[in-house]
Design an enzyme around this catalytic site. Structure first.
Site, PDB file in Angstrom:
ATOM      1  N   ASP A  39       0.835  -1.191   0.000  1.00  7.01           N
ATOM      2  CA  ASP A  39       0.000   0.000   0.000  1.00  7.01           C
ATOM      3  C   ASP A  39       0.875   1.250   0.000  1.00  7.01           C
ATOM      4  OD1 ASP A  39      -2.283  -1.525   0.042  1.00  7.01           O
ATOM      5  OD2 ASP A  39      -2.576  -1.370   2.212  1.00  7.01           O
ATOM      6  N   TYR A  67       6.420  -8.352   8.902  1.00  9.97           N
ATOM      7  CA  TYR A  67       6.038  -6.951   9.053  1.00  9.97           C
ATOM      8  C   TYR A  67       6.271  -6.470  10.474  1.00  9.97           C
ATOM      9  CZ  TYR A  67       3.341  -7.609   4.713  1.00  9.97           C
ATOM     10  OH  TYR A  67       2.944  -7.877   3.434  1.00  9.97           O
ATOM     11  N   ASP A  81      -6.752   1.500   8.564  1.00  5.69           N
ATOM     12  CA  ASP A  81      -5.443   2.067   8.893  1.00  5.69           C
ATOM     13  C   ASP A  81      -5.587   3.558   9.189  1.00  5.69           C
ATOM     14  OD1 ASP A  81      -5.657   3.377   6.443  1.00  5.69           O
ATOM     15  OD2 ASP A  81      -4.087   2.227   5.461  1.00  5.69           O
ATOM     16  N   ARG A 180      -3.656  -4.857   8.289  1.00  3.94           N
ATOM     17  CA  ARG A 180      -4.695  -3.904   8.720  1.00  3.94           C
ATOM     18  C   ARG A 180      -5.848  -4.637   9.384  1.00  3.94           C
ATOM     19  NH1 ARG A 180      -6.908  -1.339   3.656  1.00  3.94           N
ATOM     20  NH2 ARG A 180      -5.752  -2.885   2.471  1.00  3.94           N
TER      21      ARG A 180
END
Length: 305
Positions: A39, A67, A81, A180
């Protein structure tokens, strides 16, 4: 012409397509492809395949990712988010939740879990991406999906500020996992609205963020004709697949001609995709898979001539 895999550090504000577009201009080649989108507001490692290496991008995407994320308890947003509009709030004060509470909940998200993709995502329903429905304020049923979280761990103390509580986590996961959504689901399990307020991808497809190059570094290396030295070979992108080492020249020739084989020709059990590796050069010459109709045979999926 360049040939190999280049781990790039993608800055926040760029799409994965932006990175590919810029690289095509810098390297003056159209054969550039990414290995799964990041993203725009997410930074981190983005492996890029260049030249003939674009043939292995699908296999790199199948490998795991890691992550580092920040979970913010106290509000949830339209996009799950920090970029979305707040749609629910429940203020949280120090003492209402503890690190022990969080750690117990995080353990519930290890292993195979069920997720519903966020509305602001590129998942397609009836040939249309979910974010297209979301932008038109259209609701659409989103199918559940199974994803694999290999590890999840809190990496910071709880931080209480502005009636919110934030903490950092590290997540190792398989393809298709939405961090997310993981953040909002963690919040639900803690009985608070939540969203992901920051995300960085530190590993992808076997490539680490510390080995990643910025676009500016790539420009400089390209101008000094030393970029090829920084590219990883195709074999690196296939290291997640089992190998069969081929030494006989006649077998190599048959593989390069795309011939099928009886499984009994090889000592290994072949239940899934395997790479055929030339013993002399240590180069992958083909990817084989079980024949869909003849259980005793394997057939070529991709040959690297």
């Amino acid at each position: 012409m360049y040939n190999g895999i280049l781990p790039i550090f993608k800055d926040r504000g760029l799409t994965s397509h932006d990175v590919v577009f810029k690289l095509r201009k810098i390297l003056k080649t159209k054969k550039v492809g990414h290995t799964g989108t990041l993203d725009p507001e997410v930074s981190g490692v983005l492996p890029i395949c260049i030249g003939p290496a674009t043939k292995v991008s699908d296999y790199i995407m199948e490998m795991g990712k890691t992550y580092e994320a920040t979970v913010s308890l106290g509000s949830t947003t339209t996009t799950e988010d920090q970029t979305g509009d707040v749609i629910e709030q429940k203020y949280i004060l120090p003492g209402e939740i503890t690190a022990e509470n969080v750690d117990l909940i995080l353990k519930q998200f290890e292993g195979v879990i069920t997720q519903i993709p966020p509305m602001y995502s590129s998942v397609k329903i009836n040939g249309k991406k979910l974010y297209e429905y979301a932008r038109n304020n259209e609701e659409v049923e989103r199918p559940e999906r199974q994803v694999h979280v290999y590890k999840i761990k809190r990496t910071s103390e709880l931080r209480f500020e502005d009636k919110h509580c934030q903490f950092d986590i590290i997540v190792g996961c398989g393809k298709g996992t939405y961090i997310r959504t993981l953040a909002t689901d963690i919040g639900s399990a803690l009985q608070f609205p939540a969203h992901m307020s920051k995300l960085t991808r530190t590993q992808s497809g076997g490539f680490d963020i510390k080995d990643s190059l910025t676009l500016n570094e790539i420009v400089e290396l390209h101008e000094h004709e030393s970029l090829q030295e920084k590219l990883f070979p195709i074999e690196y992108g296939l290291k997640g697949l089992p190998q069969i080492i081929i030494s006989e020249e006649n077998i190599k020739a048959k593989i390069l001609n795309g011939q099928k084989f009886e499984k009994t020709m090889f000592q290994q059990n072949i239940d899934d995709m395997v790479t055929m590796v030339d013993e002399d050069t240590q180069k992958v010459i083909a990817i084989y898979e079980p024949h869909p109709e003849k259980q005793d045979e394997i057939k070529p999926k991709k040959v690297f001539n």
